[in-house]
Design an enzyme around this catalytic site. Structure first.
Site, PDB file in Angstrom:
ATOM      1  N   HIS A 305       0.848  -1.198   0.000  1.00  0.00           N
ATOM      2  CA  HIS A 305       0.000   0.000   0.000  1.00  0.00           C
ATOM      3  C   HIS A 305       0.873   1.233   0.000  1.00  0.00           C
ATOM      4  O   HIS A 305       1.941   1.237   0.611  1.00  0.00           O
ATOM      5  CB  HIS A 305      -0.912   0.010   1.240  1.00  0.00           C
ATOM      6  N   ASP A 362      -7.940  -5.521   0.165  1.00  0.00           N
ATOM      7  CA  ASP A 362      -8.410  -6.345  -0.951  1.00  0.00           C
ATOM      8  C   ASP A 362      -7.977  -7.798  -0.855  1.00  0.00           C
ATOM      9  O   ASP A 362      -8.424  -8.623  -1.651  1.00  0.00           O
ATOM     10  CB  ASP A 362      -7.888  -5.761  -2.274  1.00  0.00           C
TER      11      ASP A 362
HETATM   12  N1  CMC Z   1       4.138  -7.506  -4.765  1.00  0.00           N
HETATM   13  C1  CMC Z   1       5.470  -7.466  -4.941  1.00  0.00           C
HETATM   14  N2  CMC Z   1       6.223  -6.355  -4.812  1.00  0.00           N
HETATM   15  C2  CMC Z   1       5.576  -5.216  -4.474  1.00  0.00           C
HETATM   16  C3  CMC Z   1       4.194  -5.177  -4.267  1.00  0.00           C
HETATM   17  C4  CMC Z   1       3.459  -6.386  -4.415  1.00  0.00           C
HETATM   18  N3  CMC Z   1       2.149  -6.396  -4.238  1.00  0.00           N
HETATM   19  N4  CMC Z   1       3.810  -3.920  -3.954  1.00  0.00           N
HETATM   20  C5  CMC Z   1       4.938  -3.189  -3.966  1.00  0.00           C
HETATM   21  N5  CMC Z   1       6.005  -3.964  -4.285  1.00  0.00           N
HETATM   22  C6  CMC Z   1       7.408  -3.528  -4.346  1.00  0.00           C
HETATM   23  C7  CMC Z   1       7.670  -2.761  -5.616  1.00  0.00           C
HETATM   24  O1  CMC Z   1       8.141  -3.609  -6.649  1.00  0.00           O
HETATM   25  C8  CMC Z   1       8.727  -1.760  -5.177  1.00  0.00           C
HETATM   26  O2  CMC Z   1       9.966  -2.426  -5.151  1.00  0.00           O
HETATM   27  P1  CMC Z   1      11.306  -1.590  -5.483  1.00  0.00           P
HETATM   28  O3  CMC Z   1      11.407  -0.530  -4.434  1.00  0.00           O
HETATM   29  O4  CMC Z   1      12.380  -2.617  -5.393  1.00  0.00           O
HETATM   30  O5  CMC Z   1      11.135  -1.034  -6.862  1.00  0.00           O
HETATM   31  C9  CMC Z   1       8.342  -1.464  -3.730  1.00  0.00           C
HETATM   32  O6  CMC Z   1       7.604  -2.614  -3.265  1.00  0.00           O
HETATM   33  C10 CMC Z   1       7.473  -0.220  -3.572  1.00  0.00           C
HETATM   34  O7  CMC Z   1       6.369  -0.352  -4.450  1.00  0.00           O
HETATM   35  P2  CMC Z   1       5.745   0.848  -5.290  1.00  0.00           P
HETATM   36  O8  CMC Z   1       5.032   0.312  -6.478  1.00  0.00           O
HETATM   37  O9  CMC Z   1       6.800   1.890  -5.532  1.00  0.00           O
HETATM   38  O10 CMC Z   1       4.727   1.402  -4.233  1.00  0.00           O
HETATM   39  P3  CMC Z   1       3.451   2.274  -4.526  1.00  0.00           P
HETATM   40  O11 CMC Z   1       3.162   2.985  -3.265  1.00  0.00           O
HETATM   41  O12 CMC Z   1       3.643   3.110  -5.752  1.00  0.00           O
HETATM   42  O13 CMC Z   1       2.314   1.199  -4.860  1.00  0.00           O
HETATM   43  C11 CMC Z   1       0.517  -0.306  -4.651  1.00  0.00           C
HETATM   44  C12 CMC Z   1       1.343   0.793  -3.970  1.00  0.00           C
HETATM   45  C13 CMC Z   1      -0.704  -0.609  -3.789  1.00  0.00           C
HETATM   46  C14 CMC Z   1       0.026   0.163  -6.021  1.00  0.00           C
HETATM   47  C15 CMC Z   1       1.409  -1.575  -4.783  1.00  0.00           C
HETATM   48  O14 CMC Z   1       1.793  -2.052  -3.524  1.00  0.00           O
HETATM   49  C16 CMC Z   1       0.710  -2.691  -5.568  1.00  0.00           C
HETATM   50  O15 CMC Z   1       0.733  -2.685  -6.807  1.00  0.00           O
HETATM   51  N6  CMC Z   1       0.033  -3.644  -4.861  1.00  0.00           N
HETATM   52  C17 CMC Z   1      -0.752  -4.655  -5.525  1.00  0.00           C
HETATM   53  C18 CMC Z   1      -2.088  -4.083  -5.924  1.00  0.00           C
HETATM   54  C19 CMC Z   1      -3.009  -3.885  -4.725  1.00  0.00           C
HETATM   55  O16 CMC Z   1      -3.158  -4.763  -3.892  1.00  0.00           O
HETATM   56  N7  CMC Z   1      -3.681  -2.720  -4.695  1.00  0.00           N
HETATM   57  C20 CMC Z   1      -4.688  -2.430  -3.684  1.00  0.00           C
HETATM   58  C21 CMC Z   1      -4.300  -1.278  -2.816  1.00  0.00           C
HETATM   59  S1  CMC Z   1      -5.365  -1.184  -1.364  1.00  0.00           S
HETATM   60  C22 CMC Z   1      -6.927  -0.831  -1.962  1.00  0.00           C
HETATM   61  C23 CMC Z   1      -7.045   0.543  -2.480  1.00  0.00           C
HETATM   62  O17 CMC Z   1      -6.755   1.517  -1.761  1.00  0.00           O
HETATM   63  O18 CMC Z   1      -7.450   0.693  -3.621  1.00  0.00           O
END
Ligand code: CMC
Length: 427
Positions: A305, A362
């Site tokens: 998140h 989720d």
């Molecule tokens: N699985 C594997 N690696 C992950 C994941 C995951 N679910 N989420 C983040 N990472 C890694 C990512 O690869 C990155 O690694 P690095 O620093 O080495 O590049 C690091 O963790 C930080 O991730 P980010 O994408 O820069 O973080 P963000 O804040 O931009 O993204 C997120 C947040 C929710 C989009 C992401 O965690 C994700 O894609 N999760 C899966 C989708 C999900 O479950 N979304 C629902 C969010 S909660 C409901 C809502 O509010 O809508």
């Protein structure tokens, strides 16, 4: 604590006020930055930017805390109802019994849809995704309810807010009915908000529908867990759309469009699909390895998140609710065991530990929704139904904010500098 931030840029010093909220990080007020320095800030994804003031919802991502108007989500999920939370978000305080009764009556009186909208549904293909239908129908509401689109009239804003909250279950249930080829059911205002939604979704005109009290309670709790979540992508979309003066129905349709994405509301659908794909716990290591592989776009859906760097408090309630629904319906689902094992393995894996990736709301919601009988394609539509309360409350807050301006970000331009047009014959 300092109340001024100093910036030195190209040999020129400038100062910016530091504003404090009631709780949470201070913010540097950079509104005068461009005028003072000629520079913009650069923050793609708004990772360090507060886009507005808000008194609705507070998240402490490090501690895993979520408060609505100061009340912890766990207490609201355990002790209140979705209608009560809706009242709280819209009005700022918990309602008295009398206030809640009046609010429920008002919402109940707006549950029906203009009859012509049934024809509108028939314009969609039968296999349309419910979110596509929701975007279209909610956007179309502005063509049907002209008497509540004047955003400068507080009375019209209130009616539009009530209409949106009240009609969303009818709209979502109709999207479902259309996809399975069953007749639409009119609302039954003798039922609760959530009971009515369950009947419109799973009932048929040929038979009496009994709302299962445990399912009604679980569904109502799921709605509470999704009601609002600070300045997330869809809420920010609603605010941005609304900042131009667009009508509330158009703004909520924009929010629904944003919510649909798999990084946001679409993750509940993607999480359950992923759990089914994993199948049995013995295949978990394979998927964990894929999630950690930088060359593989796969991510553990329902994990991670932007704000929570701790267990999402909504996921805690959600996990407990899975067990309650299973017990009440006397069902079980091997996918839940896979989910529990996946969580355990991930939370003990250094990749997830170091990056502070925990289950989010989720991760478990799909397991419950599927046990209740919803197809995965409806999951995000249910999220949209519940989040409408937050969107509407945030939209109202924005309209009445004296600092409100049209949202108009700037950019770091990286394209070609000015050049002369080249005639076709010379290219
Ligand atoms: N699985 C594997 N690696 C992950 C994941 C995951 N679910 N989420 C983040 N990472 C890694 C990512 O690869 C990155 O690694 P690095 O620093 O080495 O590049 C690091 O963790 C930080 O991730 P980010 O994408 O820069 O973080 P963000 O804040 O931009 O993204 C997120 C947040 C929710 C989009 C992401 O965690 C994700 O894609 N999760 C899966 C989708 C999900 O479950 N979304 C629902 C969010 S909660 C409901 C809502 O509010 O809508």
């Amino acid at each position: 604590m300092t109340d001024t931030a100093e910036l030195s840029l190209a040999g020129k010093n400038s100062e910016y006020p530091v504003l404090s909220g009631t709780v949470g990080p201070d913010v540097v007020d950079i509104r005068k930055l461009y005028g003072a320095t000629g520079a913009f800030t650069y923050d793609p994804g708004f990772t360090s930017t507060a886009s507005c003031r808000s008194a609705l919802t507070y998240i402490d991502g490090d501690e895993g805390v979520l408060l609505h108007r100061g009340y912890p989500i766990g207490e609201l999920a355990e002790q209140s109802s979705f209608m009560e939370v809706a009242y709280l978000l819209l009005n700022g305080e918990l309602p008295s019994a009398d206030e809640l009764g009046k609010f429920e009556t008002t919402i109940t009186r707006h549950t029906m849809l203009h009859e012509q909208l049934a024809t509108f549904y028939r314009g969609f293909r039968r296999d349309a995704h419910p979110m596509a239908v929701m975007c279209g129908v909610v956007g179309a509401l502005s063509a049907f309810y002209h008497d509540s689109t004047d955003i400068h009239d507080p009375q019209q804003r209130m009616i539009a807010s009530h209409r949106l909250i009240a009609k969303m279950p009818t709209i979502a249930a109709m999207a479902y009915k259309y996809s399975v080829g069953q007749p639409f059911l009119y609302p039954d205002n003798s039922l609760s908000y959530t009971g009515n939604f369950l009947r419109m979704t799973f009932g048929v005109p040929a038979e009496q529908y009994e709302v299962h009290p445990a399912v009604e309670k679980a569904m109502d709790r799921i709605f509470i867990l999704h009601a609002d979540h600070e300045q997330n992508a869809s809420t920010s979309t609603v605010r941005l759309a609304g900042s131009s003066g667009a009508n509330p129905f158009a703004c909520i349709a924009a929010g629904i469009a944003c919510l649909w994405g798999p990084a946001h509301g679409g993750a509940n659908e993607a999480a359950l699909n992923m759990l089914h794909e994993i199948g049995t716990p013995d295949r978990i290591p394979e998927f964990i390895a894929r999630a950690k592989d930088k060359n593989d776009p796969f991510r553990l859906m329902g994990f991670g998140h932007r704000v929570y760097k701790n267990y999402d408090p909504r996921a805690t309630v959600m996990q407990k609710t899975v067990r309650e629904v299973f017990d009440a319906l006397k069902v079980s689902d091997p996918v839940f065991e896979t989910a529990l094992r996946l969580e355990e393995i991930a939370l003990n894996d250094s990749y997830f530990v170091e990056k502070k990736l925990f289950p989010n709301v989720d991760f478990y919601s799909g397991v419950i929704l599927s046990a209740i009988g919803f197809p995965t394609s409806m999951f995000t539509a249910l999220f949209a139904l519940a989040r409408t309360v937050g969107w509407v409350a945030q939209w109202n807050e924005m309209i009445t904010d004296p600092d409100q301006k049209i949202g108009r970000p700037r950019q770091l331009y990286t394209g070609p500098t000015q050049r002369s047009y080249v005639p076709m014959s010379k290219r």
